[in-house]
Design an enzyme around this catalytic site. Structure first.
Site, PDB file in Angstrom:
ATOM      1  N   HIS A  18      46.976  48.668  44.158  1.00  0.00           N
ATOM      2  CA  HIS A  18      46.760  48.457  42.726  1.00  0.00           C
ATOM      3  C   HIS A  18      45.630  49.356  42.213  1.00  0.00           C
ATOM      4  O   HIS A  18      45.672  49.839  41.084  1.00  0.00           O
ATOM      5  CB  HIS A  18      46.392  46.989  42.461  1.00  0.00           C
ATOM      6  N   ASP A 126      45.496  45.171  35.070  1.00  0.00           N
ATOM      7  CA  ASP A 126      46.637  45.000  35.967  1.00  0.00           C
ATOM      8  C   ASP A 126      47.446  43.789  35.493  1.00  0.00           C
ATOM      9  O   ASP A 126      46.867  42.763  35.092  1.00  0.00           O
ATOM     10  CB  ASP A 126      46.119  44.762  37.395  1.00  0.00           C
TER      11      ASP A 126
END
Ligand code: UDP
Length: 489
Positions: A18, A126
């Protein structure tokens, strides 16, 4: 006085797969002159900060790392075996800390490295940090653009989790009679996705609280003002069209690594050192240099997957029996169980002529190396996209999160590899490696080269990702201008 450059707060989920794409996006935005406050957890911050001088980001005065506690004690494990604890603590402590941080950034201008940092104008968070970011958006009127680091297809599947529950398609149990039945309630995927291919959170063995976490994040994520994806139009066009039914703005800006390179072609190292949380062993490049063209199968299961000693042994024998040279990333924490590092004794033997083992590789450089002819992968999204971008066909052995969806796309939609899902006995491994490296399936060869070309085209001037990143930059500039106008009124 001229309007200040936009200041964006970026909030990744604290894991390798990520952080890396988020850092690459940060670098692109810095290149456009933006200020970026990149918020890691303290745990990740302590790892990253050691290498910050080597990062291309250190050249940008408008880039800084900030950090917040994740709520777990320092010694608490943060790997896939304890991911549930991380989810819980991020959603409680992390959420409070992030809100406090944003409030402090809004309250006053900062002076850092002789630069004035005005209040941020928006957050790029995110998708699985949505419970932290969206509440802040609503309370503090700070627009949030969500960056889901999965493929468009998997993102689309996650938006159907509730429907899958309602229709009793999930949970899926290994051994279910109808595990190979097609799932027909997800538009555009009716003819491809079997119950077997659904994300791992849909399986019985996975703690239901993890499914609950993703349901909650996905539902919050819908409220973001735009969606960023590390993919490209020509790869997932029908699904991207579907995502427009949820978001008026969908920015597909991938492959980010290629975009970064194309935007900074004056700087050969741009992006290369960005985002790796582990020390790369570059000796494998010298080993690859000695191998014939397209002869080597590169094997890596990413940063999170763990396997049993039996499974790793099956891979080991399968690879040896295939007779093909291999470069294998065996992380010290890849295997759970017995022995030093959990590795069975057979594998403890050091590198020999045919196989080369490293604990972490410069993966993108490896995939782009002319000696590499195939990739045995866990089908993490970054790895999949990196392989597609340089036209290396894949053998997929997916295990967790989005990997089973990705591997199905690789084998049955894009035809850029084969899927050995759910079994890894040595004969299967051997057969798959031979099929990929010897058979030279014409359709796979054609598709890998087609998609590699399309990936490169998408980031060049006029390409879809090139246009979308410019749109994103313009949209953030206009958020900043609106804020400035409000202030001066
Ligand atoms: N990676 C790397 N060296 C390695 C193994 C992986 O640099 O030896 C990088 C890889 O290039 C990719 C990331 O780690 O960008 C892994 O992300 P992915 O989404 O594929 O899998 P995850 O680690 O999230 O399961």
């Amino acid at each position: 006085m001229a309007n200040p450059q936009p200041h964006v707060v970026m909030l990744p989920f604290p894991a390798q797969g990520h952080i890396k794409p988020m850092l690459m996006l940060a670098e692109v935005l810095c290149h456009a002159g933006f200020r970026i406050s990149f918020v890691n957890t303290d745990h990740i911050h302590n790892i990253i900060v050691e290498n910050i001088d080597k990062s291309p980001l250190s050249q940008f005065p408008g880039f800084r790392f900030l950090s917040i506690p994740d709520g777990l004690p320092p010694e608490h494990p943060r790997d896939s075996s304890s991911i549930k604890d991380l989810f819980t603590s991020i959603n409680s402590t992390g959420k409070i800390m992030f809100r406090d941080l944003i409030i402090s950034l809004l309250r006053r201008d900062d002076l850092e490295r002789e630069e004035i940092w005005h209040a941020p104008c928006c957050i790029i968070a995110d998708g699985i940090m949505s419970t932290l970011a969206i509440d802040v958006e609503e309370e503090l009127e700070m627009p949030v653009i969500t960056f889901r680091t999965y493929s468009a297809t998997c993102t689309w599947v996650y938006f159907h989790l509730e429907k899958l529950i309602e229709q009793k398609e999930i949970p899926v149990r290994e051994g279910d009679e109808d595990i190979d039945r097609l799932v027909t309630c997800i538009t555009e995927l009716e003819k491809v996705l079997r119950r077997r291919d659904l994300p791992s959170i849909c399986r019985c063995e996975v703690d239901p609280s993890i499914l609950k976490f993703f349901l909650e994040q996905t539902s919050k994520m819908r409220r973001a003002s735009g969606l960023i994806l590390n993919t490209f139009e020509d790869l997932e066009a029908p699904i991207i069209r579907q995502l427009h039914s949820i978001y008026s703005k969908v920015y597909t800006i991938g492959p980010l690594q290629a975009l970064l390179k194309s935007q900074m072609d004056d700087s050969p190292v741009a992006g290369a050192a960005t985002g790796s949380l582990r020390q790369e062993d570059r000796t494998c490049i010298a080993w690859l240099d000695k191998q014939p063209a397209k002869s080597v199968i590169y094997v890596s299961f990413g940063s999170v997957v763990v396997m049993s000693p039996d499974q790793i042994l099956e891979f080991w024998h399968g690879l040896i029996n295939s007779g093909k040279p291999f470069l294998w990333v065996i992380r010290p924490d890849l295997v759970f169980g017995n022995g030093p590092n959990g590795l069975p004794e057979e594998i403890m033997c050091p590198t020999n002529e045919r196989g080369y083992v490293v604990s972490w590789a410069p993966q993108e450089e490896v995939l782009a190396h002319c000696a590499v002819g195939g990739f045995l992968t866990h089908s993490g999204w970054n790895s999949t996209l990196e392989s597609i971008t340089v036209g290396v066909p894949m053998i997929c052995w997916p295990l967790i999160v989005d990997q089973k969806v990705n591997s199905r796309c690789v084998s049955d939609i894009w035809r850029v590899g084969i899927d050995m899902k759910d079994s890894c006995d040595r004969s299967t491994v051997e057969r798959m490696v031979r099929v990929l490296m010897e058979d030279k399936d014409e359709e796979i060869a054609k598709s890998t080269s087609k998609f590699a070309n399309l990936a490169q085209k998408s980031v060049r001037e006029g390409g879809s990702s090139f246009c979308n990143i410019n749109k994103l930059i313009e949209d953030i500039r206009s958020i900043q201008s609106k804020k400035d106008d409000c202030k001066t009124k």
